[in-house]
Design a protein around this motif. Sequence first.
Motif, PDB file in Angstrom:
ATOM      1  N   SER A 136     -26.935  -4.252  59.797  1.00  0.00           N
ATOM      2  CA  SER A 136     -26.931  -2.769  59.979  1.00  0.00           C
ATOM      3  C   SER A 136     -28.094  -2.622  61.198  1.00  0.00           C
ATOM      4  CB  SER A 136     -27.561  -2.099  58.886  1.00  0.00           C
ATOM      5  OG  SER A 136     -26.419  -1.930  57.817  1.00  0.00           O
ATOM      6  N   ALA A 137     -27.717  -1.831  62.235  1.00  0.00           N
ATOM      7  CA  ALA A 137     -28.570  -1.611  63.223  1.00  0.00           C
ATOM      8  C   ALA A 137     -29.349  -0.220  63.011  1.00  0.00           C
ATOM      9  CB  ALA A 137     -27.929  -1.335  64.568  1.00  0.00           C
ATOM     10  N   GLU A 138     -30.253   0.173  63.571  1.00  0.00           N
ATOM     11  CA  GLU A 138     -31.143   1.247  63.418  1.00  0.00           C
ATOM     12  C   GLU A 138     -31.203   1.970  64.636  1.00  0.00           C
ATOM     13  OE1 GLU A 138     -35.022  -0.503  62.310  1.00  0.00           O
ATOM     14  OE2 GLU A 138     -34.566  -1.006  60.418  1.00  0.00           O
ATOM     15  N   THR A 139     -31.539   3.562  64.286  1.00  0.00           N
ATOM     16  CA  THR A 139     -31.528   4.279  65.471  1.00  0.00           C
ATOM     17  C   THR A 139     -32.887   5.209  65.382  1.00  0.00           C
ATOM     18  OG1 THR A 139     -29.177   4.690  65.316  1.00  0.00           O
ATOM     19  CG2 THR A 139     -30.349   6.361  66.423  1.00  0.00           C
ATOM     20  N   GLU A 140     -33.611   5.366  66.590  1.00  0.00           N
ATOM     21  CA  GLU A 140     -34.667   6.201  66.530  1.00  0.00           C
ATOM     22  C   GLU A 140     -34.206   7.672  66.760  1.00  0.00           C
ATOM     23  OE1 GLU A 140     -37.678   4.876  66.161  1.00  0.00           O
ATOM     24  OE2 GLU A 140     -36.945   3.117  65.692  1.00  0.00           O
ATOM     25  N   ALA A 141     -34.892   8.465  65.869  1.00  0.00           N
ATOM     26  CA  ALA A 141     -34.681  10.036  66.004  1.00  0.00           C
ATOM     27  C   ALA A 141     -36.086  10.633  65.861  1.00  0.00           C
ATOM     28  CB  ALA A 141     -33.728  10.196  64.873  1.00  0.00           C
ATOM     29  N   VAL A 142     -35.675  11.869  66.032  1.00  0.00           N
ATOM     30  CA  VAL A 142     -36.995  12.884  65.866  1.00  0.00           C
ATOM     31  C   VAL A 142     -36.885  14.041  64.932  1.00  0.00           C
ATOM     32  CG1 VAL A 142     -38.292  14.630  67.144  1.00  0.00           C
ATOM     33  CG2 VAL A 142     -37.546  12.396  68.316  1.00  0.00           C
ATOM     34  N   ALA A 143     -37.663  14.588  63.915  1.00  0.00           N
ATOM     35  CA  ALA A 143     -37.460  15.722  63.254  1.00  0.00           C
ATOM     36  C   ALA A 143     -37.707  16.950  64.072  1.00  0.00           C
ATOM     37  CB  ALA A 143     -38.501  15.431  62.090  1.00  0.00           C
ATOM     38  N   GLY A 144     -36.959  17.711  63.883  1.00  0.00           N
ATOM     39  CA  GLY A 144     -36.778  19.058  64.639  1.00  0.00           C
ATOM     40  C   GLY A 144     -37.772  19.968  64.120  1.00  0.00           C
ATOM     41  N   THR A 145     -38.089  19.946  62.606  1.00  0.00           N
ATOM     42  CA  THR A 145     -38.875  20.684  62.073  1.00  0.00           C
ATOM     43  C   THR A 145     -39.452  19.977  60.912  1.00  0.00           C
ATOM     44  OG1 THR A 145     -38.839  22.981  60.865  1.00  0.00           O
ATOM     45  CG2 THR A 145     -37.114  21.408  60.441  1.00  0.00           C
ATOM     46  N   ASP A 146     -40.508  20.554  60.229  1.00  0.00           N
ATOM     47  CA  ASP A 146     -41.053  19.762  59.106  1.00  0.00           C
ATOM     48  C   ASP A 146     -39.900  19.621  58.093  1.00  0.00           C
ATOM     49  OD1 ASP A 146     -43.605  19.894  60.165  1.00  0.00           O
ATOM     50  OD2 ASP A 146     -44.325  21.338  58.749  1.00  0.00           O
ATOM     51  N   LEU A 147     -39.595  18.452  57.496  1.00  0.00           N
ATOM     52  CA  LEU A 147     -38.310  18.116  56.833  1.00  0.00           C
ATOM     53  C   LEU A 147     -38.578  17.489  55.358  1.00  0.00           C
ATOM     54  CD1 LEU A 147     -35.291  17.998  56.886  1.00  0.00           C
ATOM     55  CD2 LEU A 147     -35.410  16.022  58.572  1.00  0.00           C
ATOM     56  N   ASN A 148     -37.989  17.732  54.608  1.00  0.00           N
ATOM     57  CA  ASN A 148     -38.186  17.039  53.342  1.00  0.00           C
ATOM     58  C   ASN A 148     -37.613  15.732  53.123  1.00  0.00           C
ATOM     59  OD1 ASN A 148     -39.274  18.977  51.799  1.00  0.00           O
ATOM     60  ND2 ASN A 148     -36.979  19.826  51.206  1.00  0.00           N
ATOM     61  N   LEU A 149     -38.647  14.711  52.788  1.00  0.00           N
ATOM     62  CA  LEU A 149     -37.998  13.375  52.625  1.00  0.00           C
ATOM     63  C   LEU A 149     -37.787  13.028  51.256  1.00  0.00           C
ATOM     64  CD1 LEU A 149     -37.911  10.534  54.047  1.00  0.00           C
ATOM     65  CD2 LEU A 149     -40.128  10.047  52.925  1.00  0.00           C
ATOM     66  N   ARG A 150     -36.293  12.862  50.848  1.00  0.00           N
ATOM     67  CA  ARG A 150     -36.062  13.090  49.380  1.00  0.00           C
ATOM     68  C   ARG A 150     -35.706  11.544  48.816  1.00  0.00           C
ATOM     69  NH1 ARG A 150     -35.036  17.905  47.069  1.00  0.00           N
ATOM     70  NH2 ARG A 150     -34.856  19.640  48.666  1.00  0.00           N
ATOM     71  N   GLU A 151     -35.723  11.411  47.592  1.00  0.00           N
ATOM     72  CA  GLU A 151     -35.601  10.148  46.877  1.00  0.00           C
ATOM     73  C   GLU A 151     -34.019   9.673  47.120  1.00  0.00           C
ATOM     74  OE1 GLU A 151     -37.050  10.336  43.094  1.00  0.00           O
ATOM     75  OE2 GLU A 151     -39.002  10.435  43.434  1.00  0.00           O
ATOM     76  N   GLY A 152     -33.070  10.523  47.241  1.00  0.00           N
ATOM     77  CA  GLY A 152     -31.677  10.221  47.324  1.00  0.00           C
ATOM     78  C   GLY A 152     -31.044  11.300  48.378  1.00  0.00           C
ATOM     79  N   PRO A 153     -29.840  11.180  48.519  1.00  0.00           N
ATOM     80  CA  PRO A 153     -29.038  11.973  49.499  1.00  0.00           C
ATOM     81  C   PRO A 153     -28.607  13.163  48.908  1.00  0.00           C
ATOM     82  CG  PRO A 153     -27.732  10.057  48.660  1.00  0.00           C
ATOM     83  CD  PRO A 153     -29.074   9.976  48.242  1.00  0.00           C
ATOM     84  N   GLY A 154     -29.535  14.139  48.701  1.00  0.00           N
ATOM     85  CA  GLY A 154     -28.807  15.355  48.221  1.00  0.00           C
ATOM     86  C   GLY A 154     -29.970  16.230  47.724  1.00  0.00           C
ATOM     87  N   VAL A 155     -29.875  17.457  47.553  1.00  0.00           N
ATOM     88  CA  VAL A 155     -30.927  18.487  47.136  1.00  0.00           C
ATOM     89  C   VAL A 155     -31.147  18.113  45.684  1.00  0.00           C
ATOM     90  CG1 VAL A 155     -30.480  20.111  49.030  1.00  0.00           C
ATOM     91  CG2 VAL A 155     -29.197  20.259  46.743  1.00  0.00           C
ATOM     92  N   GLN A 156     -30.604  17.496  44.991  1.00  0.00           N
ATOM     93  CA  GLN A 156     -30.661  17.374  43.497  1.00  0.00           C
ATOM     94  C   GLN A 156     -32.046  16.218  43.336  1.00  0.00           C
ATOM     95  OE1 GLN A 156     -27.932  16.247  45.072  1.00  0.00           O
ATOM     96  NE2 GLN A 156     -27.007  14.635  44.130  1.00  0.00           N
ATOM     97  N   TYR A 157     -32.400  15.535  44.442  1.00  0.00           N
ATOM     98  CA  TYR A 157     -33.030  14.508  44.434  1.00  0.00           C
ATOM     99  C   TYR A 157     -34.548  15.069  44.493  1.00  0.00           C
ATOM    100  CZ  TYR A 157     -29.431  10.905  44.332  1.00  0.00           C
ATOM    101  OH  TYR A 157     -28.563  10.281  43.854  1.00  0.00           O
ATOM    102  N   ALA A 158     -35.635  14.363  44.138  1.00  0.00           N
ATOM    103  CA  ALA A 158     -36.953  15.038  44.274  1.00  0.00           C
ATOM    104  C   ALA A 158     -37.383  14.578  45.516  1.00  0.00           C
ATOM    105  CB  ALA A 158     -37.960  14.107  43.161  1.00  0.00           C
ATOM    106  N   VAL A 159     -38.300  15.696  46.140  1.00  0.00           N
ATOM    107  CA  VAL A 159     -39.066  15.247  47.364  1.00  0.00           C
ATOM    108  C   VAL A 159     -40.095  14.531  47.328  1.00  0.00           C
ATOM    109  CG1 VAL A 159     -40.388  16.782  49.246  1.00  0.00           C
ATOM    110  CG2 VAL A 159     -38.453  17.669  48.046  1.00  0.00           C
ATOM    111  N   LYS A 160     -40.095  13.378  47.976  1.00  0.00           N
ATOM    112  CA  LYS A 160     -41.219  12.204  47.850  1.00  0.00           C
ATOM    113  C   LYS A 160     -42.178  12.548  49.158  1.00  0.00           C
ATOM    114  CE  LYS A 160     -40.065   8.133  48.505  1.00  0.00           C
ATOM    115  NZ  LYS A 160     -39.238   6.687  48.554  1.00  0.00           N
ATOM    116  N   GLY A 161     -41.967  13.177  50.031  1.00  0.00           N
ATOM    117  CA  GLY A 161     -43.091  13.379  51.217  1.00  0.00           C
ATOM    118  C   GLY A 161     -42.239  14.228  52.090  1.00  0.00           C
ATOM    119  N   VAL A 162     -43.100  14.640  53.401  1.00  0.00           N
ATOM    120  CA  VAL A 162     -42.587  15.670  54.315  1.00  0.00           C
ATOM    121  C   VAL A 162     -42.590  14.783  55.810  1.00  0.00           C
ATOM    122  CG1 VAL A 162     -42.862  17.904  55.374  1.00  0.00           C
ATOM    123  CG2 VAL A 162     -43.308  17.792  53.004  1.00  0.00           C
ATOM    124  N   ILE A 163     -41.669  14.930  56.512  1.00  0.00           N
ATOM    125  CA  ILE A 163     -41.848  14.473  57.717  1.00  0.00           C
ATOM    126  C   ILE A 163     -42.189  15.689  58.595  1.00  0.00           C
ATOM    127  CG2 ILE A 163     -40.418  13.465  59.549  1.00  0.00           C
ATOM    128  CD1 ILE A 163     -38.120  12.556  57.309  1.00  0.00           C
TER     129      ILE A 163
END
Length: 221
Positions: A20-47
């Motif tokens: 798998s390749a990786e892509t560099e990106a930028v967060a356009g706003t303060d953004l939740n970093l979650r434990e899984g792919p959905g809002v049902q997962y806990a927030v583990k940090g903030v980008i």
Amino acid sequence: MRKLLTATAIATIGFAGVASAETEAVAGTDLNLREGPGVQYAVKGVITGGDDVTVMGCIEEANWCEVSYNDMEGWAYGDYLAAKIGEEFQPLYAHREEVGVTVIEAPASDAPTQGQNTAVGAGTGAAMGALIAGPLGAVVGGAIGGAAGSAATEPEPAVITYIDANPQESVMLDGEVVIGAGVPEAVTLYEIPDQPYRYVVINEQRVLVNPEDRRIVYIYR
């Protein structure tokens, strides 16, 4: 410390048998970093808005991407990630084929889904609507200068004291909770005495909302 916003899209779509390749990106706003792919997962940090992230891949049928940020790995909502295409930043998920984002499979879910959008191709459950598109759209097409959206200054302690004393059930909405996202008309906003803002709990996060345009102006994290 904010990183210099010189990220470029460097990945190509992975094929079977190819790492798998990786892509560099930028967060356009303060953004939740979650434990899984959905809002049902806990927030583990903030980008932090404006910071670079490394995107390992995005789920084809859902707007969630697996990312690495400040030695943490988790999942971020793709609407608020941007990659540089030519001389302009563009939304990562909407341009994932052009950018060359690796397509990945959704992990097996061990999070509760009742009343929440699983965001990985399943039904929306009891989600009562979707948050209106947030701030990334205002900053793509040029350089990203940090978090977008109109945020309120930190509220006085009496505000959170009142919210704690008058709790409301969480409303589940598709999309991520960010400054500048719009709250649908179907969602009830609750008054705070002697304050210009209203409050509501969305996807388990308490937020303050400007009642005039129903935009989120503050998030209690």
